[in-house]
Design a protein around this motif. Sequence first.
Motif, mmCIF file in Angstrom:
data_model
loop_
_atom_site.group_PDB
_atom_site.id
_atom_site.type_symbol
_atom_site.label_atom_id
_atom_site.label_comp_id
_atom_site.label_asym_id
_atom_site.label_seq_id
_atom_site.Cartn_x
_atom_site.Cartn_y
_atom_site.Cartn_z
ATOM 1 N N ARG A 143 0.824 -1.208 0.000
ATOM 2 C CA ARG A 143 0.000 0.000 0.000
ATOM 3 C C ARG A 143 0.857 1.255 0.000
ATOM 4 N NH1 ARG A 143 -3.084 -2.207 4.393
ATOM 5 N NH2 ARG A 143 -1.839 -0.803 5.681
ATOM 6 N N ARG B 47 2.736 4.461 -0.492
ATOM 7 C CA ARG B 47 2.782 5.441 -1.578
ATOM 8 C C ARG B 47 4.131 6.148 -1.631
ATOM 9 N NH1 ARG B 47 -0.694 9.916 -1.095
ATOM 10 N NH2 ARG B 47 -0.841 9.631 1.130
ATOM 11 N N SER B 48 4.766 6.216 -0.468
ATOM 12 C CA SER B 48 6.015 6.978 -0.413
ATOM 13 C C SER B 48 7.126 6.187 -1.069
ATOM 14 C CB SER B 48 6.373 7.305 1.032
ATOM 15 O OG SER B 48 6.548 6.111 1.778
ATOM 16 N N LYS B 49 8.129 6.896 -1.476
ATOM 17 C CA LYS B 49 9.258 6.282 -2.157
ATOM 18 C C LYS B 49 10.509 6.899 -1.559
ATOM 19 C CE LYS B 49 10.776 5.523 -6.889
ATOM 20 N NZ LYS B 49 11.284 4.212 -6.582
#
Lengths: 226, 606
Positions: B526, B528-530
Amino acid sequence: MRACAIGNQVILLDLQRGRYFGVVADPQCGMSQHIDGWPGPEGVAASALSRRAAELTTRLSAHGVLTPPGPVRDCRPHLDEAASTLDAYAAGAPRRPRLQGAAGFIASASLAWTWLQVCSLESIARRITAGRPQPSAAVRAEMCRPLGDAVCEFESLRPLVFTTRDNCLFDSLALLHFLGRGGIHARWVVGVRIQPFGAHSWLQIGDMVLNDLHENVRRFRPILVV
Amino acid sequence: MFRYLALAWQHDDTPAGHAAAEMSGVLRHRPPWQPALCRRGLEVFTRGSAPGVNQALALQNHGGVVLGKLFRRAPLGEAVPDQLTLHRSSEAADLKSSAARLVSDYWGRYVAILDDGRAAVLRDPSGALPCFVMRHQGVSIVFSWLEDALSLLPPTAVPEVDVHALAAHLAFGELGGASTPLTGITQVLPGQLLFLDERRPPCLLWDAARHARKANPMAVEEASTALAQTVRACTQAWAACHQSLLLRLSGGLDSSILAACLGSRVANDRVAARVTCVNYHSPGADSDERRYARLAARAAGLELLERERHSRFDIRGILGVARTPAPSHYVGRLGAGRMDAELAASCNAKAMFTGGGGDQVFYEFPQWWPLADYLRDHGCGAGLPAAAMQAARLGRVSVWRALRLAMTDRLRKRRVLDAAHKRLSLITEAVRGQAEHADRYVHPALLAALDLPIGKLTQTQHLMYPVAYYDPFEREAAPELVNPLLSQPLVELCLGLPSYLLTAGGRPRGLARRAFAAELPAEITRRRSKGGMEEHITALFWHNLGFAKEMLLDGKLVRWGLLDRRLVERALSSGSTRHTSRIGELHVYLGVEAWARLWSNPSAPP
């Protein structure tokens, strides 16, 4: 006026005019000891203003950035360092938007749009704080589901109405109102960065960022926290 | 460090024969070089071979030799014997059909030297193994590591910098075409068959654009299954080559997928290797993903080592870079490269696996573009509203803007590498002017692919640049780099899947998340951050500001008119608030400057 220090620069935000400007000012030049609200190192013994700092102070006064001494107000932003991103989908698949939610979304977006058209940032900040309870210090366990659901609902409706890319200010204010309608109160944050200069807006509760990635917002130094 | 050298000449060219004999004589007396093929007019040498990992595979019927590692297509990932037959004895076979058979029936990391009386070289479609060509006294020298080729040449024959090509490199980043920033050195493109006698034109037997056009229509579930199976098969095929390997586990989706494929919890007998995960972190939330790395390692049942990057690292190490045909990116290598080498030695691991290439293959482009692709494929059909919402969510635009942009995309005239140089703030007009000559430097297949819809075109373009194989700083000490997500079968599958399928659910890498949802922690699928390194590289740069000033203010890039000294001075000063350059850009220029100082001055700056 709000100010924050990044390296050897002080970035100032004129809330009335909605403008930023930057000043190169060595943190050791003594301005923070002579100007209330000027960002600088704490716990440093008072020292005389350097010549450069004195010239700067004169110029800032001439531009109306500095005012005569008055009641001291601490306008420094107090905010937990962004360390997490809201995972709105943690509780499961998003519910379909409700009619009531859609109405609330339209109302929130309309209010945000109106404020940005007719109000200064200073006025917006005052309207936000007037009559609102203090935002939560952190996301408590019982808040997670309603917060996630509310943000999910907002995110599912948002594409039907507006673009959020390069529109962070509007997005943040619309979400702020939307959450407020459900009794969830977040902090509205404006941050700046240098090299190159940039400004960004987001919502935060405690150390959790609600409408952006915490890795993104950490690149910005908070200059305004409402 | 597996390397090769091939010498090819016209066997009736006597002076070339003498030159070739001299060069091959040097190699024969220089261990650990080993002859792999010796024929009239063609000699091939290798060093650093390891059985099952990288070696020379003889082609039956004197067809030549394949250097590197080869797997079969069917069954996917099966190893091949030491001697390879490309054609049945009843089949008529020429050099080109042999090369085509290699490309279609096999995959891996290889360069094939083929011979039908005149020599040709084929570079595998992944381009993992470098392949360059230069000519000296009538001899074509094909090589993977430039230092090896230069060691055969007199000092007067050392190449000079091609400043026009270097300007193009600054403007566009890596050059995807055959040209390099060194005179007389060209690159064999991935999937290209190059005839060394230069009388026959090269031919591209494989290119990304061709597969992007194939448009493989699949339902989401079918595509998800195919993706998972292909990723697993490719990853495990590479792992089966090693007794012990390292996995750089950042905690992001791509490396976590690799961990899941290699993990002890996976019921398979193909991965006998001992797998050790390593996570590099530095202060700052964008550079510290240890929490996710621990989740991924635990889920896969793998050991995890955590190492801190040094933000006060001395960048002067870039002055010790090896001579390569083009400048290298050093950020992420310096410090981490040394740690890779030390960890590999301590674990007795010869390979470092990474999730490199995942962004391009799985589609990490958070833009509205897949809607343009959908319109191209389906028009204004019943599925358009859902596709529009998905694209709007992905690109964080309104559905109306997404529709408008997608509909007008077809009308937009595309230029190669249109806006790349516009974001650069310190280059001169001479460098920006190279944008007019982009055709000379880009991959030829890209020029023919400009009619692809924007979503697929972007992915295709990003998959035309092979990842660097060698570490020009640590050299022999570095473990071999393996990027399973850039394996040919997986790249072909994902190029053929529509971008709107790859971003299923309106999420970047949506299909990959779905494909591995059962094997990864929910927090990672899930996520979203990278993770990034901006905080780290910013701290690194300012810690080395003095060195940066020494290098850039009066360096070769300024003297050759490629960087504007006034703007560089402002960018490096502490006395201005108007900095427009990004730290990453400054690091790039430092790397290019360090590379440029390895070579003598060019005869004619632009």
